[in-house]
Design a protein around this motif. Structure first.
Motif, PDB file in Angstrom:
ATOM      1  N   UNK A 146      56.941  83.409  52.906  1.00 23.73           N
ATOM      2  CA  UNK A 146      57.569  84.484  53.664  1.00 23.73           C
ATOM      3  C   UNK A 146      58.252  83.888  54.888  1.00 23.73           C
ATOM      4  N   UNK A 147      59.268  84.557  55.348  1.00 27.19           N
ATOM      5  CA  UNK A 147      60.099  84.078  56.437  1.00 27.19           C
ATOM      6  C   UNK A 147      59.320  83.951  57.739  1.00 27.19           C
ATOM      7  N   UNK A 148      59.692  82.976  58.560  1.00 30.16           N
ATOM      8  CA  UNK A 148      59.049  82.805  59.865  1.00 30.16           C
ATOM      9  C   UNK A 148      59.898  83.368  60.994  1.00 30.16           C
ATOM     10  N   UNK A 149      61.202  83.354  60.836  1.00 30.40           N
ATOM     11  CA  UNK A 149      62.072  83.673  61.962  1.00 30.40           C
ATOM     12  C   UNK A 149      62.048  85.147  62.349  1.00 30.40           C
ATOM     13  N   UNK A 156      51.357  92.518  65.180  1.00 27.40           N
ATOM     14  CA  UNK A 156      50.910  91.979  63.891  1.00 27.40           C
ATOM     15  C   UNK A 156      51.073  92.958  62.734  1.00 27.40           C
ATOM     16  N   UNK A 157      51.067  94.274  63.029  1.00 23.95           N
ATOM     17  CA  UNK A 157      51.200  95.260  61.959  1.00 23.95           C
ATOM     18  C   UNK A 157      52.610  95.246  61.368  1.00 23.95           C
ATOM     19  N   UNK A 158      53.600  95.074  62.206  1.00 26.77           N
ATOM     20  CA  UNK A 158      54.976  94.947  61.726  1.00 26.77           C
ATOM     21  C   UNK A 158      55.110  93.675  60.897  1.00 26.77           C
ATOM     22  N   UNK A 159      54.489  92.600  61.364  1.00 29.13           N
ATOM     23  CA  UNK A 159      54.521  91.338  60.617  1.00 29.13           C
ATOM     24  C   UNK A 159      53.894  91.507  59.235  1.00 29.13           C
ATOM     25  N   UNK A 160      52.810  92.272  59.161  1.00 26.40           N
ATOM     26  CA  UNK A 160      52.157  92.495  57.882  1.00 26.40           C
ATOM     27  C   UNK A 160      53.074  93.281  56.940  1.00 26.40           C
ATOM     28  N   UNK A 161      53.762  94.277  57.461  1.00 25.00           N
ATOM     29  CA  UNK A 161      54.700  95.043  56.634  1.00 25.00           C
ATOM     30  C   UNK A 161      55.858  94.170  56.166  1.00 25.00           C
ATOM     31  N   UNK A 162      56.413  93.359  57.067  1.00 23.55           N
ATOM     32  CA  UNK A 162      57.513  92.476  56.690  1.00 23.55           C
ATOM     33  C   UNK A 162      57.073  91.469  55.632  1.00 23.55           C
ATOM     34  N   UNK A 163      55.909  90.870  55.833  1.00 21.81           N
ATOM     35  CA  UNK A 163      55.411  89.884  54.863  1.00 21.81           C
ATOM     36  C   UNK A 163      55.132  90.515  53.509  1.00 21.81           C
ATOM     37  N   UNK A 164      54.656  91.765  53.516  1.00 22.05           N
ATOM     38  CA  UNK A 164      54.397  92.468  52.261  1.00 22.05           C
ATOM     39  C   UNK A 164      55.697  92.711  51.503  1.00 22.05           C
TER      40      UNK A 164
END
Length: 179
Positions: A146-149, A156-164
Motif C-alpha cells: 500500500x502507498x506510503x505518500x 490512523x482511522x483514515x489510514x486504515x480506510x485508505x490501506x483497505x
C-alpha cells in the motif's frame, strides 16, 4: 517434504533501486551485478521457486510518479536487468523466472487495478521480446504494497480506510502477494 522445489519466497536484491535511492552502487557496478548474477544462477539451480531479483516500482510511486511512470520506469529496470545479466551468461528464461515485480498501490481505485493487470501484460511482452517462449517465464510475480505518500500523520482511522481500499485494488488487480 524437504525438497528444494518446495521452498518459495524472494530475496529483494535490486542494485538499480539502491542506485536510484542513494546515487551510488552498494559496492561497485561490477561487484553488485556479479552478486546479482550469482544469486540468480544459484537459486535457479538449487531453489527454482525462489525469486532473487526485486524490481521495486514502489520507490518511483512513493517518490511521486504517476501510474504510467511507475510502470514505465519499472519495465525499463527489468529491461536493464535482462541486458546486464544476459551478459553474465544467464539465459533470459532464467532471469525472467527470478524477477519479483514490486509495485505500490495508491488511492485511485480502478486505475490501480488496471495498472496491475497492465503490468502482467507488459511484462510478458517485454520478456517475449528477448525470445523467451517458456510460459512460466512470461508470468510476472507481482507483490504489492500500500502507498506510503498518502498516509496521514494524525489520523490512523483514515489510514486504515485508505490501506483497505488500496489492498482491495491490489487483490482485484490480481497481485500474487500483498503488504
Amino acid at each position: 517434504k524437504n525438497e528444494p522445489s518446495a521452498i518459495t519466497g524472494s530475496i529483494d536484491n535490486d542494485p538499480l533501486a539502491y542506485l536510484t535511492k542513494t546515487g551510488s552502487f552498494a559496492h561497485s557496478e561490477k561487484e553488485d551485478f556479479t552478486l546479482a548474477a550469482s544469486l540468480v544462477k544459484n537459486a535457479a539451480s538449487q531453489l527454482p521457486n525462489l525469486r532473487t531479483l526485486g524490481i521495486n516500482g514502489n520507490i518511483f510511486h512513493n517518490a511521486g510518479a504517476t501510474i504510467v511512470q511507475e510502470l514505465a520506469y519499472s519495465l525499463s529496470v527489468i529491461s536493464d536487468y535482462m541486458d546486464l545479466l544476459s551478459g553474465e551468461n544467464l539465459k533470459p528464461e532464467t532471469i525472467a523466472k527470478s524477477i519479483q515485480f514490486n509495485l505500490a498501490v495508491g488511492p485511485v481505485y480502478f486505475m490501480e487495478i488496471a495498472k496491475i493487470r497492465a503490468a502482467r501484460l507488459l511484462f510478458a511482452k517485454l520478456i517475449r521480446s528477448w525470445g523467451v517462449k517458456d510460459e512460466n517465464a512470461l508470468k510476472a510475480f507481482i507483490h504489492c504494497t500500500t502507498s506510503k505518500w498518502n498516509q496521514a500523520i494524525y489520523d490512523p482511522y483514515v489510514n486504515m480506510l485508505r490501506s483497505t481500499t488500496e489492498s482491495m485494488s491490489a487483490a482485484l488487480g490480481g497481485c500474487d502477494s500483498l503488504t
